[in-house]
Write a protein that holds these residues in place. Structure first.
Motif, PDB file in Angstrom:
ATOM      1  N   PRO A 166       0.842  -1.096   0.044  1.00  0.00           N
ATOM      2  CA  PRO A 166       0.060  -0.004  -0.054  1.00  0.00           C
ATOM      3  C   PRO A 166       0.794   1.181   0.108  1.00  0.00           C
ATOM      4  O   PRO A 166       1.877   1.413   0.722  1.00  0.00           O
ATOM      5  N   PRO A 167       0.470   2.288  -0.874  1.00  0.00           N
ATOM      6  CA  PRO A 167       1.138   3.502  -0.766  1.00  0.00           C
ATOM      7  C   PRO A 167       1.282   4.333   0.734  1.00  0.00           C
ATOM      8  O   PRO A 167       0.194   4.161   1.208  1.00  0.00           O
ATOM      9  N   VAL A 168       2.160   4.619   0.976  1.00  0.00           N
ATOM     10  CA  VAL A 168       2.275   5.132   2.326  1.00  0.00           C
ATOM     11  C   VAL A 168       2.968   6.794   2.422  1.00  0.00           C
ATOM     12  O   VAL A 168       4.050   6.969   1.690  1.00  0.00           O
ATOM     13  N   SER A 169       2.381   7.862   3.096  1.00  0.00           N
ATOM     14  CA  SER A 169       2.842   9.059   2.936  1.00  0.00           C
ATOM     15  C   SER A 169       2.561   9.462   4.381  1.00  0.00           C
ATOM     16  O   SER A 169       1.252  10.012   4.763  1.00  0.00           O
ATOM     17  N   ILE A 170       3.700   9.603   5.052  1.00  0.00           N
ATOM     18  CA  ILE A 170       3.530   9.725   6.605  1.00  0.00           C
ATOM     19  C   ILE A 170       3.614  11.064   6.858  1.00  0.00           C
ATOM     20  O   ILE A 170       4.596  11.508   6.490  1.00  0.00           O
ATOM     21  N   HIS A 171       2.888  11.669   8.036  1.00  0.00           N
ATOM     22  CA  HIS A 171       2.964  12.928   8.559  1.00  0.00           C
ATOM     23  C   HIS A 171       2.933  12.490  10.334  1.00  0.00           C
ATOM     24  O   HIS A 171       1.956  12.311  10.746  1.00  0.00           O
ATOM     25  N   TYR A 172       4.110  12.526  10.560  1.00  0.00           N
ATOM     26  CA  TYR A 172       4.032  11.854  11.966  1.00  0.00           C
ATOM     27  C   TYR A 172       3.432  12.781  13.231  1.00  0.00           C
ATOM     28  O   TYR A 172       2.794  12.259  14.176  1.00  0.00           O
ATOM     29  N   HIS A 173       3.374  14.277  12.794  1.00  0.00           N
ATOM     30  CA  HIS A 173       2.757  15.174  13.847  1.00  0.00           C
ATOM     31  C   HIS A 173       1.296  15.117  13.857  1.00  0.00           C
ATOM     32  O   HIS A 173       0.648  15.658  14.898  1.00  0.00           O
ATOM     33  N   ASP A 174       0.540  14.371  12.911  1.00  0.00           N
ATOM     34  CA  ASP A 174      -0.757  14.373  12.699  1.00  0.00           C
ATOM     35  C   ASP A 174      -1.611  13.730  13.857  1.00  0.00           C
ATOM     36  O   ASP A 174      -2.564  14.136  14.441  1.00  0.00           O
TER      37      ASP A 174
END
Length: 377
Positions: free
Chosen positions: A167-175
């Motif tokens: 699966p495509p992953v685009s992480i924003h850790y702060h969210d």
């Protein structure tokens, strides 16, 4: 809650620091808290909330009769017709409807008038650079009992992507919200004290739980290796075609497949970090997959599936890149002729400024929605 670092992670459109809605303990409470506060004030003032009532039509009601001695023209009165057969009249109407839903309201075009309807129908989307709009706006969250990226790796903010494989992953850790035990142990009732990780010293962040934003994109391009990366999430089974949100539980067969696939991809993406933290393969294998994955897929005007009623669509605010030249003719003309400027377009669409004046088309009709905001590319 103010986080100045986040604007350094994404170049556009986040030019201002991130602002989060939190409670007095620093816990995320989300946009719902603001809505609840406004609703509370509304009801305290005598307002009545009615849910499950779909607006079907709008028209100008027959004006009340007035004596010949009255010199002030009557403000228009609007009749709102709902799908359940109920009618309501009001001289002031505020419609929080996305553009596709507004277009489905019978009589709306006539009520707003030609000029305002052109402004409301304008969906100019001039993204900067190489950015382009996908068919959906998609957010995906993984809910973990062990927030390992914090407790094991100490990652609190930043971005990380791998869009080349599913699966495509685009992480924003702060969210996503994460909570950590502060190390004080159970209280007298046997409960741990949970606090935001920024309030817990690094060495004490040994026991954390929380949510990781696994994917959030809407206007970026997919890589050549996986040109349909946005479609991956949109093609997943949704519980309701008109509800963007679906929760997949690891306890059911469908959810188990999805949660395990996401978990495996996340661990692979953090392999270098695990190695640097001297975490063994045995310990990594012992990390449990997320108990739930929540994915939200918002389609928008022009991409709505046949069974999606368009009541909850992805935001399509007006984005322009040439202020001096004004907006395209399809968005409307300025009052004195010539191209309409963005500020004037916003007043016209929302029914503010001179468009709130007596005699203007749609006087008393206002809209408030992301679709009717304006942003410079």
């Amino acid at each position: 809650c103010h986080d100045d670092d986040v604007r350094k992670e994404v170049a556009w459109p986040y030019e201002l620091p991130l602002m989060k809605v939190v409670d007095f303990q620093g816990r995320h409470v989300g946009y719902g808290a603001a809505l609840e506060a406004m609703l509370s004030r509304f009801e305290e003032a005598g307002g009545i909330l009615i849910t499950g009532a779909r607006l079907a039509r709008i028209s100008q009601a027959t004006p009340r009769q007035q004596s010949s001695a009255v010199k002030v023209p009557l403000q228009p009165v609007w009749r709102l017709g709902f799908a359940d057969g109920r009618d309501v009249t009001s001289a002031m109407v505020l419609l929080n409807l996305p553009r596709p839903a507004l277009k489905r309201v019978e009589g709306a075009e006539q009520a707003f008038g030609k000029e305002r309807w052109a402004a409301l129908s304008c969906n100019l989307r001039e993204f900067p650079g190489t950015l382009k709009e996908g068919a959906t706006t998609t957010k995906v969250y993984a809910v973990y009992e062990d927030a390992w990226w914090v407790s094991r790796l100490g990652i609190l903010r930043g971005l990380r992507e791998n869009l080349t494989t599913a699966p495509p992953v685009s992480i924003h850790y702060h969210d996503g919200e994460v909570l950590c035990s502060d190390g004080s142990g159970p209280d007298i009732g046997g409960s741990l004290s949970w606090r935001p990780p920024r309030d817990v010293a690094g060495p004490l962040r040994q026991q954390c739980k929380g949510v990781l934003q696994v994917f959030y994109r809407h206007a970026q391009s997919c890589p050549a290796q996986f040109p349909d990366c946005m479609a991956y999430w949109g093609d997943l089974h949704r519980n309701n075609a008109s509800d963007p949100v679906t929760v997949a539980h690891s306890s059911d067969p469908y959810g188990q497949t999805l949660t395990h696939a996401i978990h495996a991809k996340l661990l692979q993406m953090h392999a270098v970090d695990f190695k640097a933290a001297n975490i063994s393969s045995t310990d990594i294998a012992a990390i449990a997959p997320p108990k739930e994955v929540l994915f939200s897929v918002w389609y928008h005007e022009g991409t709505l599936p046949s069974r999606d009623q368009g009541l909850l669509t992805g935001p399509q605010d007006l984005i322009y890149n040439d202020h001096a030249a004004g907006l395209p003719e399809a968005c409307g003309e300025a009052d004195g002729g010539g191209p309409l400027q963005p500020e004037a377009w916003e007043e016209r669409a929302l029914g503010l400024g001179s468009w709130a004046s007596e005699g203007r088309p749609g006087q008393g009709l206002h809209v408030v929605n992301n679709d009717f905001a304006v942003t410079k590319a």
